[in-house]
Design an enzyme around this catalytic site. Structure first.
Site, PDB file in Angstrom:
ATOM      1  N   ASP A  50      38.906  41.605  37.608  1.00 58.36           N
ATOM      2  CA  ASP A  50      39.179  40.188  38.075  1.00 58.36           C
ATOM      3  C   ASP A  50      37.893  39.474  38.237  1.00 58.36           C
ATOM      4  OD1 ASP A  50      41.427  38.586  38.919  1.00 58.36           O
ATOM      5  OD2 ASP A  50      39.609  37.795  40.203  1.00 58.36           O
ATOM      6  N   TYR A  55      32.264  32.687  39.129  1.00 55.21           N
ATOM      7  CA  TYR A  55      31.508  33.845  39.703  1.00 55.21           C
ATOM      8  C   TYR A  55      30.082  34.054  39.156  1.00 55.21           C
ATOM      9  CZ  TYR A  55      36.358  34.951  41.315  1.00 55.21           C
ATOM     10  OH  TYR A  55      37.284  34.943  42.061  1.00 55.21           O
ATOM     11  N   LYS A  80      39.325  32.875  35.067  1.00 58.03           N
ATOM     12  CA  LYS A  80      39.687  31.603  35.446  1.00 58.03           C
ATOM     13  C   LYS A  80      39.153  30.332  35.231  1.00 58.03           C
ATOM     14  CE  LYS A  80      40.617  34.823  39.666  1.00 58.03           C
ATOM     15  NZ  LYS A  80      39.473  35.296  39.618  1.00 58.03           N
ATOM     16  N   HIS A 113      42.342  28.165  38.553  1.00 57.03           N
ATOM     17  CA  HIS A 113      41.897  28.797  39.832  1.00 57.03           C
ATOM     18  C   HIS A 113      42.457  28.159  41.185  1.00 57.03           C
ATOM     19  CE1 HIS A 113      37.769  30.960  40.875  1.00 57.03           C
ATOM     20  NE2 HIS A 113      38.716  31.169  41.916  1.00 57.03           N
TER      21      HIS A 113
HETATM   22  P1  NDP Z   1      37.699  41.885  49.799  1.00 60.26           P
HETATM   23  O1  NDP Z   1      38.697  41.518  50.701  1.00 60.26           O
HETATM   24  O2  NDP Z   1      38.020  42.672  48.603  1.00 60.26           O
HETATM   25  O3  NDP Z   1      36.508  42.312  50.712  1.00 60.26           O
HETATM   26  C1  NDP Z   1      35.156  42.541  50.054  1.00 60.26           C
HETATM   27  C2  NDP Z   1      34.116  42.892  51.214  1.00 60.26           C
HETATM   28  O4  NDP Z   1      34.687  44.181  51.960  1.00 60.26           O
HETATM   29  C3  NDP Z   1      32.784  43.204  50.762  1.00 60.26           C
HETATM   30  O5  NDP Z   1      31.844  42.696  51.619  1.00 60.26           O
HETATM   31  C4  NDP Z   1      32.701  44.578  50.642  1.00 60.26           C
HETATM   32  O6  NDP Z   1      31.255  44.925  50.901  1.00 60.26           O
HETATM   33  C5  NDP Z   1      33.648  45.077  51.751  1.00 60.26           C
HETATM   34  N1  NDP Z   1      34.611  46.279  51.558  1.00 60.26           N
HETATM   35  C6  NDP Z   1      34.847  46.813  50.312  1.00 60.26           C
HETATM   36  N2  NDP Z   1      35.663  47.966  50.195  1.00 60.26           N
HETATM   37  C7  NDP Z   1      35.470  48.295  51.669  1.00 60.26           C
HETATM   38  C8  NDP Z   1      35.759  49.425  52.318  1.00 60.26           C
HETATM   39  N3  NDP Z   1      36.330  50.288  51.724  1.00 60.26           N
HETATM   40  N4  NDP Z   1      35.203  49.689  53.324  1.00 60.26           N
HETATM   41  C9  NDP Z   1      34.627  48.643  53.902  1.00 60.26           C
HETATM   42  N5  NDP Z   1      34.237  47.643  53.462  1.00 60.26           N
HETATM   43  C10 NDP Z   1      34.683  47.327  52.322  1.00 60.26           C
HETATM   44  O7  NDP Z   1      37.110  40.242  49.416  1.00 60.26           O
HETATM   45  P2  NDP Z   1      36.947  39.322  48.167  1.00 60.26           P
HETATM   46  O8  NDP Z   1      36.863  38.105  48.503  1.00 60.26           O
HETATM   47  O9  NDP Z   1      35.727  39.968  47.274  1.00 60.26           O
HETATM   48  O10 NDP Z   1      38.574  39.561  47.229  1.00 60.26           O
HETATM   49  C11 NDP Z   1      38.494  40.424  46.048  1.00 60.26           C
HETATM   50  C12 NDP Z   1      38.827  39.657  44.871  1.00 60.26           C
HETATM   51  O11 NDP Z   1      39.526  38.785  44.986  1.00 60.26           O
HETATM   52  C13 NDP Z   1      37.270  39.082  44.423  1.00 60.26           C
HETATM   53  O12 NDP Z   1      36.313  39.867  44.126  1.00 60.26           O
HETATM   54  C14 NDP Z   1      38.039  38.141  43.311  1.00 60.26           C
HETATM   55  O13 NDP Z   1      38.282  38.757  42.236  1.00 60.26           O
HETATM   56  C15 NDP Z   1      39.162  37.820  44.051  1.00 60.26           C
HETATM   57  N6  NDP Z   1      39.029  36.506  44.686  1.00 60.26           N
HETATM   58  C16 NDP Z   1      39.837  35.305  44.342  1.00 60.26           C
HETATM   59  C17 NDP Z   1      39.829  34.166  44.879  1.00 60.26           C
HETATM   60  C18 NDP Z   1      40.629  33.069  44.407  1.00 60.26           C
HETATM   61  O14 NDP Z   1      40.538  31.884  44.829  1.00 60.26           O
HETATM   62  N7  NDP Z   1      41.413  33.301  43.195  1.00 60.26           N
HETATM   63  C19 NDP Z   1      39.107  34.022  46.019  1.00 60.26           C
HETATM   64  C20 NDP Z   1      38.510  35.298  46.506  1.00 60.26           C
HETATM   65  C21 NDP Z   1      38.421  36.295  45.858  1.00 60.26           C
HETATM   66  P3  NDP Z   1      30.475  45.589  49.891  1.00 60.26           P
HETATM   67  O15 NDP Z   1      30.644  44.956  48.627  1.00 60.26           O
HETATM   68  O16 NDP Z   1      28.933  45.508  50.361  1.00 60.26           O
HETATM   69  O17 NDP Z   1      30.527  47.204  49.547  1.00 60.26           O
END
Ligand code: NDP
Length: 279
Positions: A50, A55, A80, A113
């Site tokens: 995704d 991004y 998006k 988006h």
């Molecule tokens: P997430 O809820 O996926 O959380 C990501 C964060 O959690 C990062 O800081 C990561 O750290 C940490 N993390 C991941 N796995 C673990 C774990 N198993 N244990 C502890 N910490 C963990 O947030 P996102 O906002 O990135 O959402 C996911 C996806 O959703 C995005 O990448 C994007 O593709 C989509 N999205 C879409 C949006 C929209 O408007 N359509 C808006 C926001 C997101 P680290 O990377 O340091 O390991």
């Protein structure tokens, strides 16, 4: 690529396209690290990525795919249309530019988006999306951050229902009403920030269930999403977490545990309010 056989179930969208229920999100993955991070995700077994124009890392996703040796039909790619590109002609141009950066001739899913109601261009954008699908530049079309009135408007005006609505959804923002609306309309719910960007992982209810099951809090939350029928794509740049987040198909939460997570809802957003966000 010698990746393990994947155990991720597919979900059928309302246009017959199948989407892997668990994917990999790349929001905030730095462009220069994206190819390596997505390559790692492919090695673990993820087959659904995704991304989004905004991004800034579509090229890295494309690089990882082209280096992987995987077939085009083996990987599901979502991107998006950014807010500034909304409008009939500009949305069409925007997908073509995304395809160039990805070095693909089509994506699997293209999303609006954000609705940006203040600019009132999402209906014209949706009309362009319908043509982009007919032209074969995307296999499926959907929306993101749409509220019920935005959904109603595009469906009433075009007769075409989005295949998905990608919205913020996690145990602190369960989105019961929107999920019911999606179910009534045959729209699949995609949950963004499924871990609330980490905010829910210290919650006592979640850590308690994790302890009971010998799993991590992240795995418990992802399992809740999957059993509730959401499509999810957690983001991580940490190799152990990329792997951990994929190992969620060999256990189940009980009905009681699922309800305990539902009960954590407090209407808390980690991202912007879709009714007012302009980007
Ligand atoms: P997430 O809820 O996926 O959380 C990501 C964060 O959690 C990062 O800081 C990561 O750290 C940490 N993390 C991941 N796995 C673990 C774990 N198993 N244990 C502890 N910490 C963990 O947030 P996102 O906002 O990135 O959402 C996911 C996806 O959703 C995005 O990448 C994007 O593709 C989509 N999205 C879409 C949006 C929209 O408007 N359509 C808006 C926001 C997101 P680290 O990377 O340091 O390991």
């Amino acid at each position: 690529m010698s990746a393990p056989a994947t155990s991720v179930p597919n979900i059928a969208l309302n246009d017959g396209v199948e989407i892997p229920q668990l994917g990999f999100g790349v929001f905030q993955v730095p462009p220069e690290d994206t190819a390596e991070t997505v390559t790692r995700a492919f090695e673990v077994g993820y087959r659904h990525i995704d991304t989004a124009k905004v991004y800034g890392n579509e090229a890295g996703v494309g690089d990882a795919f082209h280096a992987s040796g995987l077939g085009r039909e083996d990987v599901f790619v979502t991107t998006k249309c950014w807010n500034a590109d909304q409008g009939f002609d500009s949305a069409k141009q925007a997908l073509k530019a995304s395809l160039e950066r990805l070095r693909l001739d089509h994506v699997d899913l293209y999303l609006i988006h954000w609705p940006v109601p203040a600019k009132d261009r999402y209906l014209d954008t949706w009309k362009a999306f319908v043509e982009l699908k007919d032209e074969g530049l995307t296999r499926s079309i959907g929306v993101s951050n749409f509220q019920p009135d935005h959904l109603r408007r595009i469906v009433d005006e075009t007769g075409v229902t989005p295949s998905v609505n990608q919205v913020e959804l996690h145990p602190y923002l369960v989105q019961q009403g929107l999920r019911r609306e999606h179910a009534d309309r045959g729209i699949v719910t995609e949950a963004w920030s499924p871990l609330a960007q980490g905010e829910v992982l210290g919650d006592e209810t979640i850590t308690g269930i994790a302890q009971e099951l010998g799993r991590t809090p992240g795995q418990v939350v992802l399992r809740w999403h999957l059993q509730r029928g959401n499509v999810v794509f957690p983001k991580s740049v940490t190799p152990e977490r990329i792997k951990e987040n994929f190992e969620v198909f060999d256990f189940d939460l009980s009905e009681e545990q699922l309800s305990a997570l539902d009960g954590l809802d407090r209407g808390h957003r980690v991202g912007p309010d879709p009714d007012v966000f302009v980007g």
